[in-house]
Motif scaffolding. Structure first.
Motif, PDB file in Angstrom:
ATOM      1  N   ARG A 382       0.609 -69.387  -9.166  1.00 59.69           N
ATOM      2  CA  ARG A 382       0.902 -68.535 -10.331  1.00 59.69           C
ATOM      3  C   ARG A 382       0.992 -67.059  -9.907  1.00 59.69           C
ATOM      4  O   ARG A 382       1.903 -66.331 -10.314  1.00 59.69           O
ATOM      5  N   LYS A 383       0.055 -66.633  -9.082  1.00 59.65           N
ATOM      6  CA  LYS A 383       0.016 -65.245  -8.626  1.00 59.65           C
ATOM      7  C   LYS A 383       1.272 -64.894  -7.827  1.00 59.65           C
ATOM      8  O   LYS A 383       1.891 -63.832  -8.039  1.00 59.65           O
ATOM      9  N   THR A 384       1.680 -65.779  -6.918  1.00 56.30           N
ATOM     10  CA  THR A 384       2.850 -65.519  -6.076  1.00 56.30           C
ATOM     11  C   THR A 384       4.128 -65.468  -6.900  1.00 56.30           C
ATOM     12  O   THR A 384       4.993 -64.611  -6.674  1.00 56.30           O
ATOM     13  N   LEU A 385       4.265 -66.378  -7.871  1.00 55.05           N
ATOM     14  CA  LEU A 385       5.463 -66.389  -8.707  1.00 55.05           C
ATOM     15  C   LEU A 385       5.584 -65.115  -9.535  1.00 55.05           C
ATOM     16  O   LEU A 385       6.680 -64.591  -9.735  1.00 55.05           O
ATOM     17  N   LEU A 386       4.469 -64.628 -10.022  1.00 58.02           N
ATOM     18  CA  LEU A 386       4.499 -63.409 -10.836  1.00 58.02           C
ATOM     19  C   LEU A 386       4.819 -62.180  -9.993  1.00 58.02           C
ATOM     20  O   LEU A 386       5.443 -61.224 -10.480  1.00 58.02           O
ATOM     21  N   GLN A 387       4.410 -62.203  -8.740  1.00 60.08           N
ATOM     22  CA  GLN A 387       4.595 -61.027  -7.894  1.00 60.08           C
ATOM     23  C   GLN A 387       5.960 -60.981  -7.200  1.00 60.08           C
ATOM     24  O   GLN A 387       6.402 -59.924  -6.781  1.00 60.08           O
ATOM     25  N   GLN A 388       6.642 -62.154  -7.102  1.00 60.90           N
ATOM     26  CA  GLN A 388       7.976 -62.138  -6.490  1.00 60.90           C
ATOM     27  C   GLN A 388       8.989 -61.613  -7.514  1.00 60.90           C
ATOM     28  O   GLN A 388       8.782 -61.693  -8.723  1.00 60.90           O
ATOM     29  N   SER A 389      10.084 -61.051  -7.033  1.00 60.20           N
ATOM     30  CA  SER A 389      11.052 -60.405  -7.922  1.00 60.20           C
ATOM     31  C   SER A 389      12.412 -61.098  -7.951  1.00 60.20           C
ATOM     32  O   SER A 389      13.283 -60.715  -8.729  1.00 60.20           O
ATOM     33  N   GLU A 390      12.620 -62.108  -7.116  1.00 61.55           N
ATOM     34  CA  GLU A 390      13.921 -62.769  -7.062  1.00 61.55           C
ATOM     35  C   GLU A 390      14.241 -63.503  -8.360  1.00 61.55           C
ATOM     36  O   GLU A 390      15.365 -63.439  -8.870  1.00 61.55           O
ATOM     37  N   VAL A 391      13.262 -64.220  -8.899  1.00 58.71           N
ATOM     38  CA  VAL A 391      13.466 -64.977 -10.140  1.00 58.71           C
ATOM     39  C   VAL A 391      12.348 -64.601 -11.107  1.00 58.71           C
ATOM     40  O   VAL A 391      11.269 -65.198 -11.088  1.00 58.71           O
TER      41      VAL A 391
END
Length: 439
Positions: A382-391
């Motif tokens: 969850r943390k990684t998905l929120l911090q990435q900006s591609e999608v």
């Protein structure tokens, strides 16, 4: 079942496969004969399913009407069994005599690891027997389920439970203070109220091994919440705690929040079906924000109706704890178009990004984990998905991804993305995937 397989003793490892197989067949045959002889002496009908599955690691004898004597016959056969590691005995009316037989068996059997004896009219004496046994730490048991089951009648709601009551809570509290082997305990649907709740919590404060505790559908109330708050403040062992349906209101939520300000181990807290309003929910969420070492990944207050202002405050908490997900009922005043956007299929967004960049969905998910491992904790995912900006995705969309990729509680398997990915050009969409994209 997700269980730890037993290790063979050194003397078995030294034998050839053929010798070991012959010995196991002979031993199993002896167990069958022992069970049939016990049934004959106890004057009970043998359970054919038990005889057929003695060599399997999972034994499900739920709702078989065993009674105390039938349970004793099963226990006699299990004394020397080295295969069964998970035993289900729910709703068999085993009562005190049956519990005693099981406890005597567990003192000799060091292979059984998980036991479910829910809905069996165990009563106070049964609680005493279990408590005294677990205080001795005399078995390999690490998961014990003692809950009851609800039944909806025509006129009223009934609960067929183990009727441990407050005195049973005191007995089990003493056990928890001394036991160092049990990791998972289910005490849902029992009659624990203030006295039993406080006694249980006193035991929890001294326990150093229990990680999963289900106390749902009891009567802890605000006094019990105060005791639980102290457990959370002082103990850093519990990882999962369910106190749904315990008549905890905003006052109780305030007392729980004091513990959450200091706790560093809890990852899941379920508080649904309690009379908590948005004010109580705010106290809980802000207590997590105040705790920089909080590891909470899921706060379930799914019956609480919140406003859009609450969600904005929640965004500030997510900025501090991106691994956190708060489940609430609905948002008042949310625009229809915005609500539609929030529900947009996240896998479609990821598929679109992957197509534009000529990569697979699995490649996208691999890029989320710098270690290259195919498994991640839900919190890290969850943390990684929120911090990435591609999608760009929101918490609702991530929750849907977790549901699709979660292989076991608390973990997601990135390889599962292959099953949920859209087909490439020229590929046919299977019906199951078509349903996934349509929804």
């Amino acid at each position: 079942p997700s269980t730890v397989m037993k290790e063979k003793p050194a003397w078995e490892n030294s034998e050839t496969d053929l010798e070991a197989e012959d010995n196991e067949k002979f031993f199993t045959t002896g167990q069958r004969e022992l069970y049939l002889e016990a049934c004959k002496l106890l004057n009970v009908v043998p359970v054919s399913y038990f005889i057929r599955n003695m060599e399997e690691p999972y034994m499900n004898l739920n709702h078989h009407g065993l009674g105390p004597k039938g349970t004793k016959a099963i226990a006699i056969a299990l004394v020397s069994n080295t295969t069964i590691i998970k035993l289900e005995l729910e709703d068999n009316c085993i009562m005190e005599e049956g519990v005693l037989s099981l406890v005597e068996m567990l003192q000799e059997n060091y292979y059984l690891q998980e036991l479910n004896i829910s809905d069996n009219d165990l009563g106070l004496e049964g609680a005493k027997i279990i408590s005294e046994f677990l205080q001795r730490n005399a078995s390999s048991l690490w998961k014990l389920k003692l809950s009851g089951e609800p039944w909806e009648g025509n006129l009223s709601f009934h609960c067929f439970h183990n009727q441990f009551s407050d005195q049973g809570g005191e007995q089990l509290g003493q056990m928890l203070a001394l036991n160092v082997g049990l990791k998972s305990l289910d005490l849902s649907w029992n009659h624990f109220h203030i006295r039993g709740a406080v006694a249980l919590c006193n035991g929890l404060r001294a326990n150093v091994t229990l990680k999963t505790l289900d106390l749902s559908m009891n009567g802890f109330g605000n006094e019990g919440a105060l005791a639980l708050g102290e457990v959370l403040r002082l103990s850093n062992c519990l990882v999962f705690l369910d106190v749904s349906g315990n008549d905890i209101n905003n006052d109780g939520a305030s007392k729980l929040s004091r513990g959450l300000e200091y706790n560093e181990s809890l990852r899941v807290l379920k508080l649904s079906l309690n009379p908590i309003t948005m004010d109580g929910a705010t106290l809980l969420v802000m207590s997590i924000k105040k705790n920089p070492k909080s590891r909470l990944e899921e706060l379930d207050i799914s019956n609480v109706l919140v406003t859009e202002q609450f969600t904005k405050m929640l965004d500030g908490v997510y900025a501090v704890h991106p691994q956190l997900d708060v489940l609430y009922k609905a948002v008042q005043g949310l625009e229809e178009k915005k609500a539609l956007f929030l529900c947009k299929n996240p896998m479609k967004l990821i598929q679109s990004y992957a197509d534009k960049n000529h990569i697979s969905i699995l490649d996208f998910f691999k890029s989320l984990n710098p270690t290259g491992a195919m498994q991640m904790t839900v919190g890290e995912f969850r943390k990684t998905l929120l911090q990435q900006s591609e999608v760009p995705v929101n918490h609702s969309q991530i929750r849907e991804l977790v549901r699709k990729l979660q292989e076991k509680p608390g973990m997601v398997n990135l390889r599962s993305a292959r099953a949920t990915a859209a087909p490439g050009p020229g590929q046919v969409t299977p019906p199951s995937l078509l349903l996934w994209f349509l929804t």
